[in-house]
Write an enzyme that holds these catalytic residues in place. Structure first.
Site, short mmCIF file in Angstrom:
data_model
loop_
_atom_site.label_atom_id
_atom_site.label_comp_id
_atom_site.label_asym_id
_atom_site.label_seq_id
_atom_site.Cartn_x
_atom_site.Cartn_y
_atom_site.Cartn_z
N GLY A 1 3.51 19.00 0.42
CA GLY A 1 2.94 18.22 1.51
C GLY A 1 3.49 18.47 2.89
CG ASP B 1 3.78 14.76 2.94
OD1 ASP B 1 4.78 14.30 2.35
OD2 ASP B 1 2.71 15.00 2.35
CG ASP C 1 4.81 6.77 -0.82
OD1 ASP C 1 5.77 7.27 -1.43
OD2 ASP C 1 3.67 7.20 -0.94
CE LYS D 1 1.22 4.77 2.01
NZ LYS D 1 0.52 5.54 0.95
CG ASP E 1 -2.28 15.85 -2.43
OD1 ASP E 1 -1.35 15.03 -2.25
OD2 ASP E 1 -2.50 16.38 -3.53
NE ARG F 1 -1.26 19.32 -1.13
CZ ARG F 1 -0.27 18.43 -1.31
NH1 ARG F 1 0.33 17.88 -0.29
NH2 ARG F 1 0.10 18.10 -2.53
#
Length: 169
Positions: free
Chosen positions: A37, A96, A99, A127, A154, A160
Protein backbone atom coordinates in the site's frame (compact mmCIF):
# COMPACT_ATOMS: atom_id res chain seq x y z
CA UNK A 1 -17.57 5.99 -4.54
CA UNK A 2 -17.36 9.10 -2.42
CA UNK A 3 -14.26 11.19 -3.27
CA UNK A 4 -12.59 12.30 -0.02
CA UNK A 5 -9.32 13.72 -1.41
CA UNK A 6 -8.59 14.72 -4.99
CA UNK A 7 -5.22 14.05 -6.61
CA UNK A 8 -4.29 17.71 -6.06
CA UNK A 9 -5.21 17.50 -2.38
CA UNK A 10 -3.08 14.35 -2.00
CA UNK A 11 -0.13 16.15 -3.62
CA UNK A 12 -0.54 19.14 -1.30
CA UNK A 13 -0.60 16.91 1.78
CA UNK A 14 2.55 15.08 0.66
CA UNK A 15 4.35 18.39 0.08
CA UNK A 16 3.31 19.60 3.54
CA UNK A 17 4.62 16.37 5.06
CA UNK A 18 7.93 16.78 3.24
CA UNK A 19 8.23 20.31 4.64
CA UNK A 20 7.73 18.93 8.16
CA UNK A 21 9.95 15.86 7.78
CA UNK A 22 12.94 17.33 5.92
CA UNK A 23 14.35 19.30 8.89
CA UNK A 24 13.90 16.27 11.15
CA UNK A 25 15.91 13.71 9.16
CA UNK A 26 19.52 13.39 8.12
CA UNK A 27 20.91 12.74 4.67
CA UNK A 28 21.32 9.01 4.30
CA UNK A 29 18.17 8.18 6.26
CA UNK A 30 16.86 4.80 5.15
CA UNK A 31 13.24 5.01 4.04
CA UNK A 32 11.40 1.72 4.58
CA UNK A 33 8.25 1.38 2.50
CA UNK A 34 5.57 -0.98 3.83
CA UNK A 35 4.40 -2.94 0.83
CA UNK A 36 2.17 -2.94 -0.96
CA UNK A 37 0.00 0.00 0.00
CA UNK A 38 2.68 2.59 0.80
CA UNK A 39 4.41 2.28 -2.57
CA UNK A 40 2.57 5.27 -4.10
CA UNK A 41 3.03 7.43 -1.01
CA UNK A 42 6.69 6.46 -0.67
CA UNK A 43 7.46 7.37 -4.28
CA UNK A 44 5.82 10.79 -3.94
CA UNK A 45 7.23 11.61 -0.51
CA UNK A 46 10.81 10.59 -1.30
CA UNK A 47 10.74 12.71 -4.47
CA UNK A 48 9.39 15.65 -2.43
CA UNK A 49 12.15 15.16 0.14
CA UNK A 50 14.72 14.99 -2.65
CA UNK A 51 13.50 18.35 -3.98
CA UNK A 52 14.20 19.68 -0.46
CA UNK A 53 17.80 18.48 -0.73
CA UNK A 54 17.51 15.21 1.21
CA UNK A 55 19.46 12.21 -0.07
CA UNK A 56 17.87 8.98 1.09
CA UNK A 57 18.43 5.25 0.93
CA UNK A 58 15.49 2.95 0.19
CA UNK A 59 14.29 -0.42 1.44
CA UNK A 60 10.95 -2.16 1.83
CA UNK A 61 9.17 -4.58 4.10
CA UNK A 62 6.35 -6.68 2.74
CA UNK A 63 3.99 -7.39 5.60
CA UNK A 64 0.65 -9.14 5.41
CA UNK A 65 -2.18 -8.76 7.86
CA UNK A 66 -5.20 -8.02 5.70
CA UNK A 67 -5.01 -10.20 2.61
CA UNK A 68 -8.22 -9.36 0.74
CA UNK A 69 -10.20 -8.81 3.96
CA UNK A 70 -11.48 -5.43 5.15
CA UNK A 71 -10.16 -5.93 8.69
CA UNK A 72 -6.71 -6.86 10.01
CA UNK A 73 -6.40 -10.55 10.86
CA UNK A 74 -4.63 -9.70 14.13
CA UNK A 75 -1.44 -11.36 12.92
CA UNK A 76 1.24 -9.60 10.88
CA UNK A 77 3.26 -11.94 8.68
CA UNK A 78 6.56 -10.99 7.05
CA UNK A 79 6.37 -11.89 3.38
CA UNK A 80 9.71 -10.21 2.52
CA UNK A 81 12.14 -8.67 4.97
CA UNK A 82 14.66 -5.85 4.79
CA UNK A 83 17.25 -6.12 2.04
CA UNK A 84 19.90 -3.84 3.55
CA UNK A 85 21.42 -3.39 6.98
CA UNK A 86 19.83 -0.72 9.15
CA UNK A 87 22.24 -1.26 12.03
CA UNK A 88 22.91 2.09 13.68
CA UNK A 89 21.03 3.96 10.93
CA UNK A 90 18.21 6.45 11.05
CA UNK A 91 15.10 4.84 9.55
CA UNK A 92 11.86 6.43 8.39
CA UNK A 93 9.07 3.85 8.03
CA UNK A 94 6.27 4.84 5.63
CA UNK A 95 2.78 3.34 5.50
CA UNK A 96 -0.34 4.30 3.60
CA UNK A 97 -2.95 4.12 6.35
CA UNK A 98 -3.01 3.57 10.10
CA UNK A 99 -6.11 1.98 11.51
CA UNK A 100 -5.37 -0.76 14.06
CA UNK A 101 -1.65 0.08 13.99
CA UNK A 102 -0.64 -3.59 13.94
CA UNK A 103 1.32 -3.42 10.66
CA UNK A 104 3.23 -0.28 11.66
CA UNK A 105 3.92 -1.69 15.13
CA UNK A 106 5.23 -4.90 13.54
CA UNK A 107 7.46 -2.92 11.18
CA UNK A 108 8.91 -0.87 14.04
CA UNK A 109 9.68 -4.08 15.95
CA UNK A 110 11.42 -5.59 12.91
CA UNK A 111 13.51 -2.46 12.28
CA UNK A 112 14.37 -2.15 15.99
CA UNK A 113 15.43 -5.82 16.13
CA UNK A 114 17.64 -5.19 13.09
CA UNK A 115 19.54 -2.58 15.12
CA UNK A 116 18.31 0.75 13.76
CA UNK A 117 19.70 3.73 15.65
CA UNK A 118 16.65 6.01 15.35
CA UNK A 119 13.22 5.07 14.06
CA UNK A 120 10.64 7.54 12.81
CA UNK A 121 7.24 6.63 11.40
CA UNK A 122 4.97 8.37 8.94
CA UNK A 123 1.56 7.48 7.53
CA UNK A 124 -0.36 9.20 4.80
CA UNK A 125 -3.74 8.65 6.51
CA UNK A 126 -4.67 7.98 10.14
CA UNK A 127 -8.14 6.66 10.89
CA UNK A 128 -9.72 6.98 14.35
CA UNK A 129 -9.33 3.90 16.52
CA UNK A 130 -10.90 3.16 19.92
CA UNK A 131 -7.91 1.42 21.56
CA UNK A 132 -4.39 2.61 22.32
CA UNK A 133 -2.04 1.85 19.47
CA UNK A 134 1.25 2.98 18.02
CA UNK A 135 1.15 6.63 17.08
CA UNK A 136 3.17 7.78 14.06
CA UNK A 137 5.62 10.66 14.24
CA UNK A 138 4.13 12.25 11.10
CA UNK A 139 0.59 12.08 9.71
CA UNK A 140 -0.51 13.50 6.37
CA UNK A 141 -4.26 13.34 6.81
CA UNK A 142 -6.72 12.60 9.60
CA UNK A 143 -9.06 10.29 7.72
CA UNK A 144 -12.61 9.40 8.64
CA UNK A 145 -13.54 5.95 9.96
CA UNK A 146 -14.59 4.75 6.53
CA UNK A 147 -13.38 2.07 4.13
CA UNK A 148 -10.75 3.86 2.04
CA UNK A 149 -9.32 3.08 -1.39
CA UNK A 150 -7.02 4.85 -3.81
CA UNK A 151 -3.51 6.25 -3.45
CA UNK A 152 -2.22 2.78 -2.56
CA UNK A 153 -5.17 1.72 -0.40
CA UNK A 154 -7.18 -1.08 -1.91
CA UNK A 155 -10.32 -3.12 -2.01
CA UNK A 156 -9.08 -6.71 -2.42
CA UNK A 157 -6.20 -5.53 -4.62
CA UNK A 158 -8.31 -3.13 -6.69
CA UNK A 159 -8.36 0.67 -6.87
CA UNK A 160 -4.82 1.26 -5.52
CA UNK A 161 -4.03 3.16 -8.72
CA UNK A 162 -6.53 5.96 -8.09
CA UNK A 163 -4.64 9.26 -7.68
CA UNK A 164 -7.01 10.45 -4.95
CA UNK A 165 -8.73 8.79 -2.00
CA UNK A 166 -12.29 7.50 -2.05
CA UNK A 167 -14.60 5.91 0.50
CA UNK A 168 -16.32 2.71 -0.51
CA UNK A 169 -18.88 2.39 2.30
Amino acid sequence: MDILLSADEVTARVETLADRIAPEIADGTIVVCLLTGALWFTADLTRALSRKGKRLAFDALWLSGYGDAHVHSGETRVRAGLQRSVKGAEVLILDDVLDSGLSLKGAVEIVRAAGAGRILTCVFARKPWPKPRIEPDFVGWEAPARYLAGYGMDDAGRLRELPGVVALD
